[in-house]
Scaffold this motif. Structure first.
Motif, short mmCIF file in Angstrom:
data_model
loop_
_atom_site.label_atom_id
_atom_site.label_comp_id
_atom_site.label_asym_id
_atom_site.label_seq_id
_atom_site.Cartn_x
_atom_site.Cartn_y
_atom_site.Cartn_z
N SER A 142 35.16 40.18 43.41
CA SER A 142 33.86 40.44 44.39
C SER A 142 32.71 40.92 43.46
N LEU A 143 32.79 41.79 42.43
CA LEU A 143 31.64 42.37 41.74
C LEU A 143 31.46 41.30 40.82
N MET A 281 33.62 38.61 48.60
CA MET A 281 32.82 39.70 48.64
C MET A 281 32.80 40.30 50.27
N MET A 282 33.20 39.78 51.35
CA MET A 282 33.29 40.39 52.45
C MET A 282 34.43 41.27 52.75
N SER A 283 34.29 42.05 53.80
CA SER A 283 35.53 43.06 54.25
C SER A 283 35.43 42.79 55.59
N TRP A 287 31.02 43.35 56.81
CA TRP A 287 30.76 44.24 55.63
C TRP A 287 31.33 43.85 54.52
N ALA A 288 30.56 44.46 53.50
CA ALA A 288 30.78 44.00 52.01
C ALA A 288 31.85 44.87 51.52
N LYS A 289 32.76 44.35 50.60
CA LYS A 289 33.48 45.28 49.80
C LYS A 289 32.99 46.18 48.98
#
Length: 401
Positions: A142-143, A281-283, A287-289
């Motif tokens: 994700s990063l 990247m999403m959670s 939302w974002a991780k």
């Protein structure tokens, strides 16, 4: 020892809860993949068609525009190109750069471009992996995905030779514009965030969220968010108009009813490159991780922020008060646009354009600051950053200040 089976649980309506296994969804998707027609023949994507639809949408513009591909080189793929449009580039004022959200493209700014270009240079581009831009394969971290997307923006800036600009990002574009401003603060004259995604931390309880957001969060977690559009094949535009009839209504009276659904379909029936990056990247979709609230305090104090929300938006705005407290020494103004949803730029284009133009004029020293949308109390001057851990990227720009 029994093998643990992951489950997905979501509430269809109040009191009715469905629990199923992640294995079920993977089996169902595999079966569909085997039975459906070849993906290339099933979907109705056509580069000439996308180009023609975009041209039809832009016929409403009064200010002349130019469109072309900007070659940014091997940033993510071996030869990445970013589709770009520009207007009023002869103006000497600070340029305004627009960055769209998930599943969108430059044409969705059609209700805003004339107003913005009346006063200054305007640039809009399809983020790498979206719209008409190249479709490279993003990282599975994700990063790293976030950094790749930010790097593509910076390489685009270098090719465009923009020394400093006002950055306006919507949704995912707001998240990435903020990440870019943290890495390259000397390039951003003013940061304007339109209903940005990925700022707060994921809440422990989802029950207060709209049903469709909860359904996406739970059901679509194994898949890319816009998979259903590609599954629909040639019926994709109809499918888009059926599940989101409000999208066409935002442009009613200005564009033919079929243009926007067909544009969105053409943008998203291709290889889901940027969409896969977003999925990484999403959670839970909403939302974002790696939420921005954990590192917004790393943004340089002299970068002004204007934050615009729709009063009816589904996006979680809970991070606003925390960000205000973190940046009490900096220019931070926020406005709630009444009767607007997540697509604030299209729901209330005249009011949205007015606020953006005032922010741009303030950035150029031509306008007093906006009135803040507050409850009358001053922001307490306390340091809340200790609550948050953060991750930031190191700038690779040799002339960073």
């Amino acid at each position: 020892m029994a093998k643990k089976i992951s489950t997905l649980t979501f509430e269809i309506v109040s009191g009715i809860v469905v629990t199923t296994t992640l294995f079920y969804y993977k089996c169902a998707w595999t079966l569909f993949s085997l039975l459906r027609p070849n993906w290339i023949s099933w979907n109705n994507y056509s580069e000439p068609m996308l180009r023609n639809i975009e041209k039809k949408i832009f016929k409403i513009l009064k200010v002349p525009y130019r469109g072309w591909y900007v070659d940014i080189g091997p940033v993510v793929g071996p030869a990445d190109k970013i589709w770009t449009i520009s207007l009023n580039t002869e103006s000497k004022k600070t340029p305004l750069v627009l960055l769209h959200g998930l599943g969108a493209g430059v044409a969705l700014w059609c209700l805003n471009l004339d107003a913005f270009a009346a006063t200054r240079p305007v640039y809009a581009f399809d983020l790498l992996g979206f719209g008409r831009s190249s479709r490279p394969t993003y990282s599975s971290d994700s990063l790293e995905v976030e950094q790749q997307m930010v790097n593509s923006v910076e390489e685009w800036r270098k090719e465009m030779k923009l020394e400093k600009f006002i950055f306006l990002g919507h949704s995912l574009g707001g998240f990435l514009a903020t990440s870019y401003a943290i890495m390259y603060p000397h390039r951003v004259q003013h940061l304007i965030l339109a209903d940005p995604w990925g700022f707060p931390e994921s809440p422990p309880d989802y029950h207060d969220l709209p049903l469709w957001v909860r359904a996406l969060s739970y059901v679509l977690t194994p898949f890319n968010p816009l998979t259903a559009i590609r599954v629909a094949g040639p019926a994709g535009p109809w499918f888009i108009n059926t599940i989101r009839p409000d999208i066409s209504k935002k442009y009613a009276g200005v564009l033919d009813d079929d243009l926007i659904p067909n544009y969105i379909y053409q943008c998203n029936s291709q290889t889901p490159s940027g969409e896969s990056g977003f999925h990484t990247m999403m959670s839970g979709f909403g939302w974002a991780k790696n939420p921005m609230v954990k590192r917004i305090h790393k943004l340089r104090e002299d970068v002004p922020i204007t934050l615009l929300y729709g009063s009816r938006s589904w996006v979680d705005h809970s991070a606003t008060d925390v960000i205000k407290a973190m940046r009490y020494k900096s220019y931070f103004k926020w406005k709630v646009i009444p009767s607007a949803g997540h697509h604030v730029y299209a729901d209330k284009p005249e009011l949205f354009n007015q606020i953006v133009l005032k922010s741009c004029a303030f950035a150029d020293g031509e306008e007093s600051e906006l009135e803040d949308e507050t409850y009358g109390d001053k922001i307490p001057q306390t340091d809340l950053t200790q609550k948050y851990s953060f991750t930031s990227f190191q700038s690779g720009d040799d002339d960073a200040k």
